[in-house]
Design a protein around this motif. Structure first.
Motif, PDB file in Angstrom:
ATOM      1  N   PRO A 136       0.768  -1.310  -0.135  1.00 50.28           N
ATOM      2  CA  PRO A 136       0.036   0.111  -0.019  1.00 50.28           C
ATOM      3  C   PRO A 136       0.910   1.211  -0.155  1.00 50.28           C
ATOM      4  O   PRO A 136       0.619   2.217  -0.638  1.00 50.28           O
ATOM      5  CB  PRO A 136      -0.818  -0.161   1.373  1.00 50.28           C
ATOM      6  CG  PRO A 136      -0.943  -1.650   1.373  1.00 50.28           C
ATOM      7  CD  PRO A 136       0.507  -2.280   1.033  1.00 50.28           C
ATOM      8  N   ARG A 137       2.005   1.355   0.745  1.00 49.52           N
ATOM      9  CA  ARG A 137       2.709   2.498   0.733  1.00 49.52           C
ATOM     10  C   ARG A 137       3.208   2.587  -0.658  1.00 49.52           C
ATOM     11  O   ARG A 137       3.333   4.043  -0.983  1.00 49.52           O
ATOM     12  CB  ARG A 137       3.542   2.389   1.884  1.00 49.52           C
ATOM     13  CG  ARG A 137       4.479   3.735   1.918  1.00 49.52           C
ATOM     14  CD  ARG A 137       3.907   4.923   2.351  1.00 49.52           C
ATOM     15  NE  ARG A 137       3.829   4.954   3.811  1.00 49.52           N
ATOM     16  CZ  ARG A 137       3.007   5.904   4.475  1.00 49.52           C
ATOM     17  NH1 ARG A 137       2.596   6.938   3.798  1.00 49.52           N
ATOM     18  NH2 ARG A 137       3.096   5.903   5.854  1.00 49.52           N
ATOM     19  N   GLN A 138       3.783   1.731  -1.281  1.00 57.99           N
ATOM     20  CA  GLN A 138       4.487   1.965  -2.508  1.00 57.99           C
ATOM     21  C   GLN A 138       3.509   2.552  -3.516  1.00 57.99           C
ATOM     22  O   GLN A 138       3.509   3.539  -4.424  1.00 57.99           O
ATOM     23  CB  GLN A 138       5.176   0.802  -3.003  1.00 57.99           C
ATOM     24  CG  GLN A 138       6.120   0.507  -2.398  1.00 57.99           C
ATOM     25  CD  GLN A 138       6.914  -0.737  -2.651  1.00 57.99           C
ATOM     26  OE1 GLN A 138       6.622  -1.387  -4.061  1.00 57.99           O
ATOM     27  NE2 GLN A 138       7.760  -1.634  -2.072  1.00 57.99           N
ATOM     28  N   ARG A 139       2.161   1.945  -3.523  1.00 59.88           N
ATOM     29  CA  ARG A 139       1.079   2.340  -4.491  1.00 59.88           C
ATOM     30  C   ARG A 139       0.632   3.874  -4.305  1.00 59.88           C
ATOM     31  O   ARG A 139       0.357   4.562  -5.007  1.00 59.88           O
ATOM     32  CB  ARG A 139      -0.205   1.568  -4.021  1.00 59.88           C
ATOM     33  CG  ARG A 139      -0.251   0.578  -5.102  1.00 59.88           C
ATOM     34  CD  ARG A 139      -1.626  -0.338  -4.991  1.00 59.88           C
ATOM     35  NE  ARG A 139      -2.492  -0.395  -3.843  1.00 59.88           N
ATOM     36  CZ  ARG A 139      -2.484  -1.342  -3.029  1.00 59.88           C
ATOM     37  NH1 ARG A 139      -2.002  -2.394  -3.412  1.00 59.88           N
ATOM     38  NH2 ARG A 139      -3.348  -1.198  -1.898  1.00 59.88           N
ATOM     39  N   GLN A 140       0.680   4.034  -2.830  1.00 59.89           N
ATOM     40  CA  GLN A 140       0.376   5.633  -2.277  1.00 59.89           C
ATOM     41  C   GLN A 140       1.156   6.396  -2.794  1.00 59.89           C
ATOM     42  O   GLN A 140       0.924   7.374  -3.297  1.00 59.89           O
ATOM     43  CB  GLN A 140       0.232   5.498  -0.773  1.00 59.89           C
ATOM     44  CG  GLN A 140      -0.221   7.065  -0.371  1.00 59.89           C
ATOM     45  CD  GLN A 140      -0.108   6.838   1.234  1.00 59.89           C
ATOM     46  OE1 GLN A 140       0.594   6.356   1.947  1.00 59.89           O
ATOM     47  NE2 GLN A 140      -1.238   7.476   1.689  1.00 59.89           N
ATOM     48  N   VAL A 141       2.560   6.506  -2.580  1.00 58.41           N
ATOM     49  CA  VAL A 141       3.595   7.403  -3.110  1.00 58.41           C
ATOM     50  C   VAL A 141       3.758   7.379  -4.590  1.00 58.41           C
ATOM     51  O   VAL A 141       3.732   8.384  -5.285  1.00 58.41           O
ATOM     52  CB  VAL A 141       5.028   7.072  -2.537  1.00 58.41           C
ATOM     53  CG1 VAL A 141       4.903   7.255  -0.764  1.00 58.41           C
ATOM     54  CG2 VAL A 141       5.584   5.780  -2.751  1.00 58.41           C
TER      55      VAL A 141
END
Length: 187
Positions: A136-141
């Motif tokens: 999720p964090r990679q998708r978010q950034v």
């Protein structure tokens, strides 16, 4: 007035809506809403939300923006941040998938009004499939980056270290590139 006479009391006034100085604020918000809502829905889809969930979260974020419109200095970043946080909250509340999920296209969505927009969105499903396996964090950034924000701006908006943003972007890009290369070799 004597000591025996009852004092007159007035009922408290009902709470009023926040005072708006002019219809200029309303017009500015309406223009922002109309122009930016589809972008916000797409931003949430890039982060892994289905079309219906993205539309709902975008709408809720816009309601919050309207309530605080006079205090918001960077509305595009503000609604991205609010909707992104709401998406994370939504995922943290979900415990299990429904047995028979309802497909995103089952109900006509008023926020996606033109069929050609839907067709363009469907064409982007292949890349969304690649992004789906990212954390999720990679998708978010990556979503913030695709929308034109620099790593330092993303870090400021998300409240994390810029080096963490750059590392997540690098990992996300490398992972997507590897998967695209593997798909190309399979075909």
């Amino acid at each position: 007035m004597s000591d025996q006479e009852p004092l007159e009391t007035k009922a408290p006034a009902p709470p009023s809506a926040p005072f708006r100085e002019s219809s200029g604020e309303e017009e500015a918000f309406a223009a922002f809403y109309r122009s930016f809502l589809p972008t916000l829905v797409g931003f949430l889809i890039w982060q892994g939300a289905g079309a219906s969930l993205a539309a709902d979260l975008a709408q809720e974020s816009m309601i919050k923006a309207w309530r605080g419109w006079s205090t918001i200095r960077s509305p595009r970043a503000w609604v991205r941040r609010v909707s992104s946080r709401e998406l994370v909250r939504h995922y943290s509340r979900v415990e299990e998938d429904p047995v028979n999920p309802v497909p995103d296209g089952a109900n006509a969505n008023a926020l996606i009004s033109r069929p050609q927009e839907l067709a363009e969105w469907e064409n982007g499903q292949e890349i969304l499939g690649l992004l789906e396996s990212l954390p999720p964090r990679q998708r978010q950034v990556l979503a913030w980056s695709v929308d034109g924000y620099s790593p330092s701006e993303i870090a400021e908006e998300l409240g994390i270290d810029p080096a963490t943003v750059r590392a997540n972007l690098m990992k996300a890009r490398h992972s997507v590139a590897s998967r695209m290369k593997a798909r190309g070799e399979e075909e």
